[in-house]
Design a protein around this motif. Structure first.
Motif, PDB file in Angstrom:
ATOM      1  N   GLY A 123      53.982  44.860  39.214  1.00  0.00           N
ATOM      2  CA  GLY A 123      52.982  45.896  38.991  1.00  0.00           C
ATOM      3  C   GLY A 123      52.820  46.228  37.524  1.00  0.00           C
ATOM      4  O   GLY A 123      53.094  45.416  36.648  1.00  0.00           O
ATOM      5  N   GLU A 176      50.756  43.890  41.577  1.00  0.00           N
ATOM      6  CA  GLU A 176      51.083  44.990  42.499  1.00  0.00           C
ATOM      7  C   GLU A 176      51.288  44.518  43.938  1.00  0.00           C
ATOM      8  O   GLU A 176      51.986  45.157  44.721  1.00  0.00           O
ATOM      9  CB  GLU A 176      49.985  46.060  42.472  1.00  0.00           C
ATOM     10  CG  GLU A 176      49.915  46.848  41.178  1.00  0.00           C
ATOM     11  CD  GLU A 176      49.140  46.120  40.072  1.00  0.00           C
ATOM     12  OE1 GLU A 176      48.583  45.011  40.314  1.00  0.00           O
ATOM     13  OE2 GLU A 176      49.120  46.636  38.948  1.00  0.00           O
ATOM     14  N   ARG A 210      59.901  47.773  38.729  1.00  0.00           N
ATOM     15  CA  ARG A 210      58.596  47.965  39.353  1.00  0.00           C
ATOM     16  C   ARG A 210      58.025  49.317  38.937  1.00  0.00           C
ATOM     17  O   ARG A 210      58.726  50.316  38.952  1.00  0.00           O
ATOM     18  CB  ARG A 210      58.768  47.939  40.868  1.00  0.00           C
ATOM     19  CG  ARG A 210      57.482  48.172  41.647  1.00  0.00           C
ATOM     20  CD  ARG A 210      57.736  48.428  43.135  1.00  0.00           C
ATOM     21  NE  ARG A 210      58.432  47.361  43.790  1.00  0.00           N
ATOM     22  CZ  ARG A 210      57.855  46.455  44.591  1.00  0.00           C
ATOM     23  NH1 ARG A 210      56.578  46.523  44.845  1.00  0.00           N
ATOM     24  NH2 ARG A 210      58.565  45.517  45.146  1.00  0.00           N
ATOM     25  N   ASP A 211      56.751  49.306  38.559  1.00  0.00           N
ATOM     26  CA  ASP A 211      56.033  50.543  38.241  1.00  0.00           C
ATOM     27  C   ASP A 211      56.732  51.318  37.123  1.00  0.00           C
ATOM     28  O   ASP A 211      57.463  52.270  37.368  1.00  0.00           O
ATOM     29  CB  ASP A 211      55.882  51.421  39.489  1.00  0.00           C
ATOM     30  CG  ASP A 211      55.163  52.734  39.193  1.00  0.00           C
ATOM     31  OD1 ASP A 211      54.342  52.775  38.260  1.00  0.00           O
ATOM     32  OD2 ASP A 211      55.458  53.725  39.889  1.00  0.00           O
TER      33      ASP A 211
END
Length: 166
Positions: free
Chosen positions: A131, A146, A106-107
């Motif tokens: 995301g 997201e 994630r991210d």
């Protein structure tokens, strides 16, 4: 880790000038498990490979190891991965006998130095990305936005997309 490793959190890690920034390695004969491992807020600068999960790390003290002792890899997450000068941001190399299950990224925004269509390298991995993910993830992972809404299911759950020529 032959007895198992679980419930580990690594946070606020800066790795620079490294061949491998974060590495999880195991092999047939190790048994046990690697599960519920969480990495948060990782920064890689000038690393050859950012994240490595490898299931064919075949170092044994002798040839008498139990070839039926298969480790379990599951529930491994990487959140907030950033950096510059990384040749390969992610290399997850599960195997038919030891797949990596429920891997989440994630991210992620990592500047790369090696332009190649195999930037993310994945084999025998099941999981998802959530995301913004830069560079683009491998096809073995489901893609979520997201808000954790499914955007695209993986298209190659067991495809091998590995290039060791780096």
């Amino acid at each position: 880790m032959s007895g198992g490793v679980s419930n580990v959190t690594v946070e606020n890690l800066l790795v620079w000038s490294s061949r491998r920034a974060v590495r999880i390695k195991t092999a047939v004969g190790r048994g046990g498990h690697v599960r519920d491992i969480t990495y948060r807020n990782l920064t890689f600068n000038d690393a050859r490979v950012g994240i490595v999960v490898k299931t064919d790390y075949n170092e044994h003290p002798d040839l008498n190891f139990d070839k039926k002792a298969l480790p379990i890899l599951e529930n491994i997450s990487f959140t907030g991965v950033h950096g510059e000068g990384v040749r390969v941001p992610v290399r997850i190399h599960g195997s038919e006998d030891i797949p990596a299950r429920n891997v989440t990224i994630r991210d992620m925004n990592v500047g790369i130095t090696y332009k190649n269509k195999h930037i993310f390298q994945c084999a025998f991995v099941q999981g998802r990305v959530i995301g913004t993910i830069v560079p683009a993830p491998c096809e073995n992972l489901d893609i979520y936005d997201e808000d954790e809404r499914l955007v695209k299911l993986s298209t190659a759950q067991n495809a091998t997309d590995i290039d060791y020529g780096i």
